[in-house]
Design a protein around this motif. Structure first.
Motif, PDB file in Angstrom:
ATOM      1  N   TYR A  58     -12.787   0.424   1.958  1.00 48.47           N
ATOM      2  CA  TYR A  58     -12.006   0.806   1.064  1.00 48.47           C
ATOM      3  C   TYR A  58     -10.716   1.596   1.120  1.00 48.47           C
ATOM      4  N   PHE A  96     -13.003  -9.256   1.635  1.00 48.06           N
ATOM      5  CA  PHE A  96     -12.242  -8.389   0.873  1.00 48.06           C
ATOM      6  C   PHE A  96     -12.232  -8.967  -0.871  1.00 48.06           C
ATOM      7  N   LYS A 101      -5.375  -7.907  -9.454  1.00 47.35           N
ATOM      8  CA  LYS A 101      -4.318  -7.446  -8.710  1.00 47.35           C
ATOM      9  C   LYS A 101      -2.733  -8.435  -8.054  1.00 47.35           C
ATOM     10  N   LEU A 102      -3.343  -8.695  -7.065  1.00 48.23           N
ATOM     11  CA  LEU A 102      -2.823  -8.880  -5.858  1.00 48.23           C
ATOM     12  C   LEU A 102      -1.918  -9.836  -6.321  1.00 48.23           C
ATOM     13  N   ARG A 103      -1.153 -10.407  -5.702  1.00 48.37           N
ATOM     14  CA  ARG A 103       0.432 -11.235  -5.843  1.00 48.37           C
ATOM     15  C   ARG A 103       0.324 -12.834  -5.093  1.00 48.37           C
ATOM     16  N   GLY A 155      -7.345   0.562   0.694  1.00 44.16           N
ATOM     17  CA  GLY A 155      -6.833   0.833  -1.089  1.00 44.16           C
ATOM     18  C   GLY A 155      -4.545  -0.021  -0.762  1.00 44.16           C
ATOM     19  N   THR A 156      -5.001   0.073   0.996  1.00 48.71           N
ATOM     20  CA  THR A 156      -3.816  -0.931   1.592  1.00 48.71           C
ATOM     21  C   THR A 156      -4.553  -2.153   1.988  1.00 48.71           C
ATOM     22  N   ALA A 157      -4.303  -3.819   1.510  1.00 52.72           N
ATOM     23  CA  ALA A 157      -4.691  -4.819   1.339  1.00 52.72           C
ATOM     24  C   ALA A 157      -4.671  -5.287   3.327  1.00 52.72           C
ATOM     25  N   GLU A 204       1.289 -11.799  -1.358  1.00 51.60           N
ATOM     26  CA  GLU A 204       0.247 -10.797  -0.531  1.00 51.60           C
ATOM     27  C   GLU A 204      -0.785 -11.631  -0.309  1.00 51.60           C
ATOM     28  N   GLY A 259       0.836  -0.958   0.043  1.00 53.31           N
ATOM     29  CA  GLY A 259       0.197   0.116  -0.277  1.00 53.31           C
ATOM     30  C   GLY A 259       0.676   1.242   0.217  1.00 53.31           C
TER      31      GLY A 259
HETATM   32  P1  P6P Z   1      -5.780  -0.990  -6.168  1.00 52.57           P
HETATM   33  C1  P6P Z   1      -1.502  -1.963  -3.043  1.00 52.57           C
HETATM   34  O1  P6P Z   1      -0.710  -0.942  -3.700  1.00 52.57           O
HETATM   35  C2  P6P Z   1      -1.980  -3.041  -3.842  1.00 52.57           C
HETATM   36  O2  P6P Z   1      -1.228  -3.704  -3.802  1.00 52.57           O
HETATM   37  C3  P6P Z   1      -2.429  -3.620  -2.133  1.00 52.57           C
HETATM   38  O3  P6P Z   1      -2.785  -3.705  -1.204  1.00 52.57           O
HETATM   39  C4  P6P Z   1      -4.101  -3.051  -2.328  1.00 52.57           C
HETATM   40  O4  P6P Z   1      -5.169  -4.392  -1.710  1.00 52.57           O
HETATM   41  C5  P6P Z   1      -4.489  -2.986  -4.237  1.00 52.57           C
HETATM   42  O5  P6P Z   1      -3.188  -3.347  -4.106  1.00 52.57           O
HETATM   43  C6  P6P Z   1      -4.986  -1.537  -4.295  1.00 52.57           C
HETATM   44  O6  P6P Z   1      -4.867  -1.445  -5.595  1.00 52.57           O
HETATM   45  O7  P6P Z   1      -6.159  -1.255  -7.543  1.00 52.57           O
HETATM   46  O8  P6P Z   1      -7.790  -0.294  -5.790  1.00 52.57           O
HETATM   47  O9  P6P Z   1      -5.496   1.283  -5.711  1.00 52.57           O
END
Ligand code: P6P
Length: 348
Positions: free
Chosen positions: A245, A263, A275-277, A247-249, A281, A122
């Motif tokens: 939300y 989530f 998007k997430l690895r 924006g940091t998982a 993550e 994040g």
């Molecule tokens: P978006 C932060 O960059 C991250 O990897 C995760 O922590 C978070 O959940 C996600 O991307 C947020 O992505 O596309 O919503 O900005």
């Protein structure tokens, strides 16, 4: 959920020592690995808490393997974790989200564990004082000799430990060695993490969902039906859900672990694998959620059963309360009664 106050004054070190006795074959090497990692986390916590004062905000002007802008704090966290682990001799190699491949440690300093980590999750939130996190995952070596990436192309169910640190209004460490989830809160005046919640359990169902709805137009219709369902009032008052939300998982999952709900980072037309690895993550977060009694899937498969093909593989993720995740899966698979009752038509 068993709430323990800090009255017992159980520090992370004491907790690691107590946990060691739970593992009959514990050699102490794993405990020393965790202690080395805790030192790195304390150093990162110090820099994060001073981020506005120590010229560590902002960009480095470089990009990582995903083409994402790298921030000074990303680099600091990446380097301090490696420095803290490489001298202990308990880890044979590390894999960081900020590095291309596996980073083997010098021969002669290689232990039996592998550390996988996202040094700063994040990081785009750093400059606006929103919560950020560090995520880590520990595996035991399968092979001997040279360390190759194949050591990590294995299901997340083989993690021996996983955890995260959430640098928020307070600094919280959440981790598990496979015997439930424990939560520690950092006291910066003492530099100590104190046990504050023992055996955290996630509610079976919540009333919040966490997803970036800016991507909604690119989701499959079944997922859009699920979101319509969550927003439609129900007679029992369970719905509508609220959207939360950050924006940091790490921060979003930390809230879900405490309050329930789910989530999501789904696949969409632009990101067919989300998007997430998986390694850095999703596997550690899925491990923690399952250890707390929750559920984690890609909408079809249990996350911890997925065998990665590459270190940086992305995966769609739905994790949180078991009833909520199971309901999301039913929608994605087109088998939820609401879909068949004609309510499930997707609004344009
Ligand atoms: P978006 C932060 O960059 C991250 O990897 C995760 O922590 C978070 O959940 C996600 O991307 C947020 O992505 O596309 O919503 O900005």
């Amino acid at each position: 959920m068993a709430i323990v106050t800090a009255k017992r004054l159980v520090t992370i070190e004491r907790h690691i020592a107590e946990q060691e006795h739970l593992h009959p074959h514990a050699t102490g090497e794993f405990s020393r690995l965790l202690r080395d990692l805790m030192l790195a986390i304390r150093l990162i916590a110090r820099e994060v808490s001073r981020a506005g004062l120590n010229d560590i905000l902002g960009l480095t002007g470089t990009t990582n393997v995903y083409g994402e802008a790298v921030r000074k704090l990303d680099v600091y966290a990446h380097e301090v974790i490696i420095r803290a682990l490489e001298h202990g001799g308990h880890v044979c190699a590390v894999a960081s989200e900020e590095s291309e491949g596996l980073l083997p440690f010098p021969a002669g300093r290689r232990g039996k564990y592998l550390l996988v980590f996202d040094p700063l999750d994040g990081s785009s939130n750093i400059d606006v004082n929103a919560p950020i996190g560090t995520i880590f995952s520990i595996y035991r070596r399968r092979y001997r000799g040279e360390v190759t990436p194949e050591e990590l192309l294995r299901p997340g169910s083989e993690q021996v430990a996983a955890g995260y640190v959430c640098y928020g209004s307070s600094i919280t460490l959440v981790y598990s060695t496979g015997k439930g989830v424990d939560v520690f809160t950092y006291d910066p005046t003492l530099g100590e993490f104190f046990l504050t919640i023992e055996q955290l359990r996630i509610p079976r169902r919540g009333k919040q969902y966490s997803v970036n709805e800016g991507n909604a137009k690119r989701w499959v219709p079944e997922l859009q039906q699920y979101l319509d369902y969550l927003k439609t009032s129900s007679e029992d008052g369970q719905r509508p859900y609220s959207l939360r939300y950050i924006g940091t998982a790490v921060a979003d999952v930390h809230r879900v672990l405490h309050y329930g709900g789910l989530f999501m980072y789904p696949a969409d037309q632009a990101n067919p694998s989300g998007k997430l690895r998986l390694l850095y993550e999703v596997n550690p977060l899925a491990f923690l959620v399952e250890q707390a009694g929750g559920r984690a899937s890609d909408g079809y498969r249990r996350i911890l059963d997925i065998v990665p093909e590459t270190l940086h593989q992305r995966v769609p993720v739905f994790l949180g309360s078991p009833d909520d995740v199971a309901e999301a899966e039913a929608f994605l698979q087109g088998r939820h009664p609401w879909q068949q009752s004609g309510n499930g038509h997707h609004l344009p």
